[in-house]
Design a protein around this motif. Sequence first.
Motif, PDB file in Angstrom:
ATOM      1  N   ARG A   1       0.831  -1.196   0.000  1.00 60.30           N
ATOM      2  CA  ARG A   1       0.000   0.000   0.000  1.00 60.30           C
ATOM      3  C   ARG A   1       0.872   1.256   0.000  1.00 60.30           C
ATOM      4  O   ARG A   1       0.551   2.244  -0.638  1.00 60.30           O
ATOM      5  N   GLU A   2       1.991   1.197   0.721  1.00 58.27           N
ATOM      6  CA  GLU A   2       2.912   2.332   0.722  1.00 58.27           C
ATOM      7  C   GLU A   2       3.437   2.595  -0.683  1.00 58.27           C
ATOM      8  O   GLU A   2       3.452   3.738  -1.164  1.00 58.27           O
ATOM      9  N   LEU A   3       3.815   1.498  -1.359  1.00 60.79           N
ATOM     10  CA  LEU A   3       4.332   1.613  -2.723  1.00 60.79           C
ATOM     11  C   LEU A   3       3.286   2.239  -3.643  1.00 60.79           C
ATOM     12  O   LEU A   3       3.582   3.159  -4.415  1.00 60.79           O
ATOM     13  N   LEU A   4       2.055   1.749  -3.491  1.00 63.08           N
ATOM     14  CA  LEU A   4       0.961   2.258  -4.315  1.00 63.08           C
ATOM     15  C   LEU A   4       0.728   3.742  -4.045  1.00 63.08           C
ATOM     16  O   LEU A   4       0.479   4.527  -4.969  1.00 63.08           O
ATOM     17  N   ALA A   5       0.849   4.138  -2.777  1.00 69.35           N
ATOM     18  CA  ALA A   5       0.582   5.527  -2.403  1.00 69.35           C
ATOM     19  C   ALA A   5       1.647   6.472  -2.940  1.00 69.35           C
ATOM     20  O   ALA A   5       1.390   7.661  -3.117  1.00 69.35           O
ATOM     21  N   LEU A   6       2.853   5.961  -3.191  1.00 64.96           N
ATOM     22  CA  LEU A   6       3.914   6.849  -3.662  1.00 64.96           C
ATOM     23  C   LEU A   6       3.690   7.282  -5.112  1.00 64.96           C
ATOM     24  O   LEU A   6       4.168   8.332  -5.523  1.00 64.96           O
ATOM     25  N   VAL A   7       2.952   6.474  -5.858  1.00 63.86           N
ATOM     26  CA  VAL A   7       2.730   6.807  -7.274  1.00 63.86           C
ATOM     27  C   VAL A   7       1.945   8.114  -7.436  1.00 63.86           C
ATOM     28  O   VAL A   7       2.403   9.014  -8.134  1.00 63.86           O
ATOM     29  N   PRO A   8       0.758   8.255  -6.775  1.00 66.31           N
ATOM     30  CA  PRO A   8       0.068   9.548  -6.903  1.00 66.31           C
ATOM     31  C   PRO A   8       0.898  10.724  -6.391  1.00 66.31           C
ATOM     32  O   PRO A   8       0.762  11.833  -6.915  1.00 66.31           O
TER      33      PRO A   8
ATOM     34  N   ASN B   1       6.959  -3.796   9.047  1.00 67.12           N
ATOM     35  CA  ASN B   1       5.612  -3.696   9.607  1.00 67.12           C
ATOM     36  C   ASN B   1       5.150  -2.269   9.844  1.00 67.12           C
ATOM     37  O   ASN B   1       4.084  -2.048  10.387  1.00 67.12           O
ATOM     38  N   ALA B   2       5.988  -1.294   9.476  1.00 63.78           N
ATOM     39  CA  ALA B   2       5.664   0.086   9.834  1.00 63.78           C
ATOM     40  C   ALA B   2       4.418   0.589   9.134  1.00 63.78           C
ATOM     41  O   ALA B   2       3.967   0.017   8.140  1.00 63.78           O
ATOM     42  N   ASP B   3       3.859   1.674   9.681  1.00 66.15           N
ATOM     43  CA  ASP B   3       2.658   2.294   9.130  1.00 66.15           C
ATOM     44  C   ASP B   3       2.864   2.635   7.655  1.00 66.15           C
ATOM     45  O   ASP B   3       3.848   3.264   7.284  1.00 66.15           O
ATOM     46  N   PRO B   4       1.916   2.238   6.791  1.00 63.37           N
ATOM     47  CA  PRO B   4       2.141   2.427   5.343  1.00 63.37           C
ATOM     48  C   PRO B   4       1.923   3.845   4.847  1.00 63.37           C
ATOM     49  O   PRO B   4       2.338   4.167   3.741  1.00 63.37           O
ATOM     50  N   TYR B   5       1.217   4.694   5.596  1.00 62.58           N
ATOM     51  CA  TYR B   5       0.826   5.986   5.020  1.00 62.58           C
ATOM     52  C   TYR B   5       1.685   7.153   5.454  1.00 62.58           C
ATOM     53  O   TYR B   5       1.671   8.200   4.814  1.00 62.58           O
ATOM     54  N   LEU B   6       2.408   7.002   6.565  1.00 68.04           N
ATOM     55  CA  LEU B   6       3.165   8.154   7.079  1.00 68.04           C
ATOM     56  C   LEU B   6       4.193   8.651   6.072  1.00 68.04           C
ATOM     57  O   LEU B   6       4.280   9.845   5.803  1.00 68.04           O
ATOM     58  N   PHE B   7       4.964   7.730   5.499  1.00 65.63           N
ATOM     59  CA  PHE B   7       5.998   8.170   4.567  1.00 65.63           C
ATOM     60  C   PHE B   7       5.412   8.817   3.308  1.00 65.63           C
ATOM     61  O   PHE B   7       5.814   9.927   2.936  1.00 65.63           O
ATOM     62  N   PRO B   8       4.404   8.189   2.644  1.00 60.42           N
ATOM     63  CA  PRO B   8       3.823   8.865   1.465  1.00 60.42           C
ATOM     64  C   PRO B   8       3.243  10.242   1.792  1.00 60.42           C
ATOM     65  O   PRO B   8       3.391  11.177   1.006  1.00 60.42           O
TER      66      PRO B   8
ATOM     67  N   SER C   1      -8.928   4.266   4.241  1.00 60.91           N
ATOM     68  CA  SER C   1      -8.195   3.148   4.859  1.00 60.91           C
ATOM     69  C   SER C   1      -8.011   3.387   6.337  1.00 60.91           C
ATOM     70  O   SER C   1      -8.073   2.457   7.140  1.00 60.91           O
ATOM     71  N   ALA C   2      -7.783   4.658   6.712  1.00 60.37           N
ATOM     72  CA  ALA C   2      -7.607   4.957   8.126  1.00 60.37           C
ATOM     73  C   ALA C   2      -8.886   4.657   8.887  1.00 60.37           C
ATOM     74  O   ALA C   2      -8.851   4.164  10.007  1.00 60.37           O
ATOM     75  N   ARG C   3     -10.036   4.921   8.248  1.00 57.45           N
ATOM     76  CA  ARG C   3     -11.296   4.647   8.932  1.00 57.45           C
ATOM     77  C   ARG C   3     -11.505   3.151   9.121  1.00 57.45           C
ATOM     78  O   ARG C   3     -11.970   2.702  10.146  1.00 57.45           O
TER      79      ARG C   3
END
Lengths: 438, 154
Positions: free
Chosen positions: A7-14, A62-69, B28-30
């Motif tokens: 999910r992190e990888l996917l989020a980096l694209v946008p 295991n880290a949170d996927p959204y913080l870095f993006p 996703s957060a929700r």
Amino acid sequence: MSASRNRELLALVPVALLLTIGFAAVFAQNDNQLTNLSLSYGLYFLAICLATHIYIRIRLPNADPYLFPLMALLTAVGLVMLYRLDSELGNELARDQANWFVLGLILFAVVVHFFKDYSVLERYRYTIALISLALLLAPRLPLIGSQVNGAYLGISIGPISFQPAELAKIGIVIFLASYLREHRELLVVGARRILGITFPPLKHLGPLLVVWGAAMFMLIFIRDLGSSLMFFAAFLALIYVATGRLSFVVIGMAMFLAGAWVIYNTVPHVTDRVDIWLDPYQDPSAAGYQILQSMFAMADGGLFGEGFAQAMVVIPGTDAPLLPAAQTDLIYTLITSELGLFGACAVIAIYLLIAARGFKVALMANDGFSKLLATGLTTVFAFQAFVIIGGVTRVIPLTGVTLPLVSYGGSSILANFILLALLLLISDRARREAREGI
Amino acid sequence: MDYEPISVALKFGFLAVLYLFLLWIAASARKDLKRNRGGDFDSDATIGAVPAGSYDAWLVVVRGGGLEAGTRFDVFGGVTLGRSADADVSFTDRYASGLHARLYPRGDRYFLEDMNSTNGTLLDGGAVTSEAEVRDGSMIEIGDTAFRFELDRQ
């Protein structure tokens, strides 16, 4: 949990796509053409983010996927805005900022590498606290200290200058988290109720008074309302999480307000800042100039903004700035002016989402120190955004802190990537333990 | 002002991508929040990580029901209470229905549900309408019979 890494990888694209669109828009506006240079900038950015992503995949699976993006997104918005300023002012701020971004990510990797077991930080808490205080006071030292608009926030040694408060904020949060983890019971156990309000025992009120004193001291010596508010807010958030007593927060806020009132009446620089905030029209061409122009520029933005590279930054035909310090203090104004209410709300939403993810990390963490550290880091980050956004929108007096990761500034970028490293370390441990069912 | 169609398109494109991205993350957060609820400062158990009913819980007879006071029933995985011999915790009480109530875990917490009994169930003195959370030390009363709920969180 490779699902979260994917999910992190996917989020980096946008994120990279947004950077590309932003650069393309600035090119289109300035040169009336679309070049594929914007595409290559976007690809560079994506490559750097991918390298970091692979490092996270190996070291912090295991880290949170959204913080870095989300943090990369803030940097991307900042880069677009700085590039847009460069094209008008003839600087190379965006290139510098991109270099700082790369350095920040290297520092991120270094912190992750050496502080995998971040509990060692607890052992050195007094050393960390002393270094942080020294950093905070360094701008007042002769020779290296420098004053900007009356506030002592930066130091410069030769060609290098940085804002030590940015690094000190992390050190102070580490110290407070570790101190409160050990002493929180003491604060709760001896508490007494007087007139329905719970007061902490007098002998343990000490730390509260010390931190309050430190915040007031900063206000007097560094003369910066913003950073002292930021530190004190982080402290109150920590004490609330550690003790669960709302009354401590109320008492702390009352103390801060009382202290700030006294200092407002005694320290001339603070008086000026507050007076300009209350009535910018008393001196519209000098002291009130920045805040007034900020308000007008934001109003110009309307709902959807004037478009990339279309806000007026310098007075036409001259070199005089219409938006003073647009690359640091007023970058939020610039975003509002060019992307409108919607763009500004999106930026605030990014900070909100980062705060939500950060508190989620704190919720998931298993030990007191991790919980407090994650809470403190998140609060200080979010409050910094509040202090500067509140400043340019005239909610609170305007001060010189940076908009985290968006404003131009190396120390801010470096410090915030250290902060990200610590949050991801906590998150990685918490989520790993959750998965193993400890 | 120069309204190049291409730069207007790029601006709206930028805003659209930005909002879609943020919505995706917020959604996703929700979902995450729904999965993990609660949790206090020193909860040694990670929120959402504990398999259902992994805590040891007991019902201890306080009085009545033709049972000896102090008798302990293991509530592992949930139990039914009632007069019927089919109930996991079967007792004699003229006000109890055949299958009177049930006790079951959800996440790391336990809930009591009254199964449309004739005379109702009391939890800590209050009537249980549909379901109610039981905590360590809660009193469950059915007719003249009373149980104490004990939850063991190491």
